[in-house]
Motif scaffolding. Structure first.
Motif, PDB file in Angstrom:
ATOM      1  N   LEU A 279       0.835  -1.210   0.000  1.00  0.00           N
ATOM      2  CA  LEU A 279       0.000   0.000   0.000  1.00  0.00           C
ATOM      3  C   LEU A 279       0.862   1.250   0.000  1.00  0.00           C
ATOM      4  CD1 LEU A 279      -2.791   1.277   0.096  1.00  0.00           C
ATOM      5  CD2 LEU A 279      -2.735   1.056   2.600  1.00  0.00           C
ATOM      6  N   LEU A 280       1.981   1.202   0.715  1.00  0.00           N
ATOM      7  CA  LEU A 280       2.898   2.341   0.751  1.00  0.00           C
ATOM      8  C   LEU A 280       3.377   2.685  -0.657  1.00  0.00           C
ATOM      9  CD1 LEU A 280       4.518   4.252   2.723  1.00  0.00           C
ATOM     10  CD2 LEU A 280       6.380   2.594   2.518  1.00  0.00           C
ATOM     11  N   MET A 281       3.776   1.674  -1.421  1.00  0.00           N
ATOM     12  CA  MET A 281       4.260   1.920  -2.776  1.00  0.00           C
ATOM     13  C   MET A 281       3.134   2.390  -3.698  1.00  0.00           C
ATOM     14  SD  MET A 281       7.485   1.522  -2.729  1.00  0.00           S
ATOM     15  CE  MET A 281       7.397   2.191  -1.046  1.00  0.00           C
ATOM     16  N   GLN A 282       1.937   1.827  -3.523  1.00  0.00           N
ATOM     17  CA  GLN A 282       0.797   2.239  -4.339  1.00  0.00           C
ATOM     18  C   GLN A 282       0.454   3.713  -4.100  1.00  0.00           C
ATOM     19  OE1 GLN A 282      -2.346  -0.468  -3.294  1.00  0.00           O
ATOM     20  NE2 GLN A 282      -1.630  -2.095  -4.654  1.00  0.00           N
ATOM     21  N   LEU A 283       0.410   4.096  -2.838  1.00  0.00           N
ATOM     22  CA  LEU A 283       0.051   5.478  -2.518  1.00  0.00           C
ATOM     23  C   LEU A 283       1.174   6.446  -2.885  1.00  0.00           C
ATOM     24  CD1 LEU A 283      -1.798   5.052   0.899  1.00  0.00           C
ATOM     25  CD2 LEU A 283      -2.747   5.191  -1.406  1.00  0.00           C
ATOM     26  N   ASP A 284       2.401   5.999  -2.750  1.00  0.00           N
ATOM     27  CA  ASP A 284       3.536   6.826  -3.168  1.00  0.00           C
ATOM     28  C   ASP A 284       3.427   7.133  -4.659  1.00  0.00           C
ATOM     29  OD1 ASP A 284       6.018   8.124  -3.286  1.00  0.00           O
ATOM     30  OD2 ASP A 284       7.097   6.252  -3.576  1.00  0.00           O
ATOM     31  N   GLN A 285       3.162   6.106  -5.449  1.00  0.00           N
ATOM     32  CA  GLN A 285       3.014   6.290  -6.897  1.00  0.00           C
ATOM     33  C   GLN A 285       1.820   7.185  -7.211  1.00  0.00           C
ATOM     34  OE1 GLN A 285       2.233   2.691  -9.124  1.00  0.00           O
ATOM     35  NE2 GLN A 285       3.097   3.549 -10.992  1.00  0.00           N
ATOM     36  N   LEU A 286       0.704   6.960  -6.514  1.00  0.00           N
ATOM     37  CA  LEU A 286      -0.501   7.769  -6.726  1.00  0.00           C
ATOM     38  C   LEU A 286      -0.220   9.249  -6.465  1.00  0.00           C
ATOM     39  CD1 LEU A 286      -3.710   7.892  -7.035  1.00  0.00           C
ATOM     40  CD2 LEU A 286      -3.722   7.781  -4.522  1.00  0.00           C
ATOM     41  N   LEU A 287       0.404   9.543  -5.341  1.00  0.00           N
ATOM     42  CA  LEU A 287       0.657  10.931  -4.963  1.00  0.00           C
ATOM     43  C   LEU A 287       1.674  11.587  -5.898  1.00  0.00           C
ATOM     44  CD1 LEU A 287       0.706  10.372  -1.110  1.00  0.00           C
ATOM     45  CD2 LEU A 287      -0.942  11.800  -2.334  1.00  0.00           C
TER      46      LEU A 287
END
Length: 224
Positions: A12-20
């Motif tokens: 989730l950390l990587m997903q949200l990092d990419q999203l932001l």
């Protein structure tokens, strides 16, 4: 805009990092509470996305730490704990918003943008300064209703100046809010971006909306 993302679920950390990052934010990451506290003390952020169930120091303690140290950065809590008691606990500890897992990515972006906007005293997602119009959600800039082509970092500089209109913003502050923690703060790249912005938003050099204050920084003000 610079975001601190605190989440111990690596996927989730990587997903949200990419999203932001795709949404134009500079993102610093922490996967435990100790690192989050360190980053909050060392760096300045425009918003924090904070999971409650993180190791070493829990999210509520991180939030209390921030507020006790007069860190006023707006915080959106992310958590799988959806009871009203947990929501009240988080809000009482100083959170500005609350999002329960699972959530839609676009809702998170909307909430983060709203937090940043409100903390700067803006109710609308559209900012204006004389003939300059900036739409925070769409990340579009218009001059006299004509859309302007800006690079990602030119946009970030203008966005931060627009959100802090009429305030003196130092080069260091501007750099800290558009880059991540590893960027060289001694770089003169901000001067280059400001120079390009001036040429694009005021090609005839008649409005001069971005003022340079020698030794202090820049200020965006509404042209007369």
């Amino acid at each position: 805009m610079r975001i601190l993302l605190v989440e111990d679920d690596s996927q989730l950390l990587m997903q949200l990092d990419q999203l932001l990052q795709q949404a134009g934010f500079s993102v610093d990451l922490a996967d435990d509470g100790e690192k989050a506290q360190y980053l909050l003390k060392e760096y300045t952020y425009d918003a924090v996305v904070l999971d409650l169930g993180i190791p070493k120091v829990d999210g509520i303690s991180v939030l209390k730490f921030a507020r006790e140290n007069d860190i006023k950065t707006p915080v959106c809590i992310l958590t799988a704990r959806d009871t009203w008691e947990q929501k009240v606990l988080g809000l009482d500890a100083g959170a500005d918003d609350y999002l329960t897992k699972p959530f839609h990515h676009q809702e998170l972006l909307a909430r983060v943008n709203a937090l940043i906007r409100r903390s700067s005293g803006h109710a609308s997602s559209e900012l204006t300064c004389g003939p300059i119009q900036l739409h925070l959600t769409q990340q579009k800039v218009k001059i006299d209703d004509q859309e302007l082509e800006l690079t990602a970092y030119e946009y970030k500089v203008l966005e931060y100046l627009m959100l802090n209109r009429d305030k003196v913003i130092s080069k260091t502050e501007l750099t800290e809010h558009i880059y991540d923690q590893d960027f060289d703060l001694d770089s003169n790249v901000i001067e280059v971006f400001v120079g390009r912005l001036r040429k694009k938003i005021d090609p005839t050099n008649t409005l001069k909306p971005i003022e340079t204050l020698r030794g202090r920084g820049y200020r965006l003000f509404s042209p007369a």
